[in-house]
Design a protein around this motif. Structure first.
Motif: not given
Length: 226
Positions: A33-34, A39-42, A95-100, A117-120
């Motif tokens: 997670r960020d 939830p995150l795709i690093p 540079h490849f950034a994280d995707l939340p 709700e964003q953290r579910r």
């Protein structure tokens, strides 16, 4: 040439990018997670997935792309993959950034980030399979945390940096479109997703037809060293 790629990955099944531990959750394996708990795709996975897809695409076009086990001399051959993603001896110009993960309108990603709700997430049971017998192993029921399906992972500046040709932008675009699985446990049906991109070169949006034409030009030319 200045490059910026906006990317949205929409998960069609639950997605699990595993974190280092399981602190703060009932799961045996938690997701990354960020700082806001989303939830995150690093960015590291974004870079790795696109590099693998780009290598496969270029090999399919008949180009000589060294494998990771080809030896130091061949690994340092000048290739489009090395020019875009770098190597142990050469830093990537991108540079490849994280995707939340985002629940709601993408243009409100910053305003929505504090909402619960964003953290579910979801907790799913899974079993370990005995490789020799092909059956579930005894007393090895585990619980895996996953991001819910149809969550959108987005970053307006997912990839930024400098490139030397339109073909390089086209290669990144194609690699992203060809990547359909993210995170782990894809053999269990997790991580299937589709990707939408907006590619800008020198602050001008590139149409899909133009990017496809650039790939065709490279194919017809037989590729080159970069």
């Amino acid at each position: 040439m200045k490059l910026q790629i906006s990317m949205t990955i929409t998960s069609h099944s639950a997605l699990s990018v595993g974190a280092g531990g399981s602190s703060g959750t009932l799961a045996d394996k938690s997701i990354v997670r960020d700082g806001w708990g989303r939830p995150l795709i690093p960015g590291s996975q974004l870079k790795g997935k696109l590099r693998w897809a780009a290598e496969q695409l270029l090999r399919g076009m008949g180009e000589d792309i060294p494998t990771p086990f080809a030896g130091a001399a061949r690994e340092e051959l000048a290739t489009a993959v090395r020019a875009l993603f770098g190597s142990p001896q050469q830093r990537s110009p991108l540079h490849f950034a994280d995707l939340p993960g985002v629940v709601g309108p993408l243009d409100q990603i910053a305003a929505l980030r504090d909402q619960a709700e964003q953290r579910r997430s979801q907790i799913r049971p899974s079993v370990t399979i005995n490789r020799h017998r092909g059956t579930a192993a005894d007393q090895l029921l585990t619980f895996q945390e996953v991001a819910p399906e149809y969550l959108r992972f987005h970053n307006e500046r997912a990839i930024i940096g400098q490139i030397v040709s339109m073909e390089h932008a086209a290669l990144l675009w194609a690699a992203a479109r060809l990547t359909t699985r993210w995170g782990g446990a894809s053999s269990r049906g997790l991580g299937w997703a589709s990707t939408a991109l907006v590619v800008q070169v020198d602050e001008q949006r590139c149409a899909d037809d133009a990017l496809l034409a650039a790939l065709r030009t490279r194919l017809e030319r037989g590729g080159d060293s970069s």
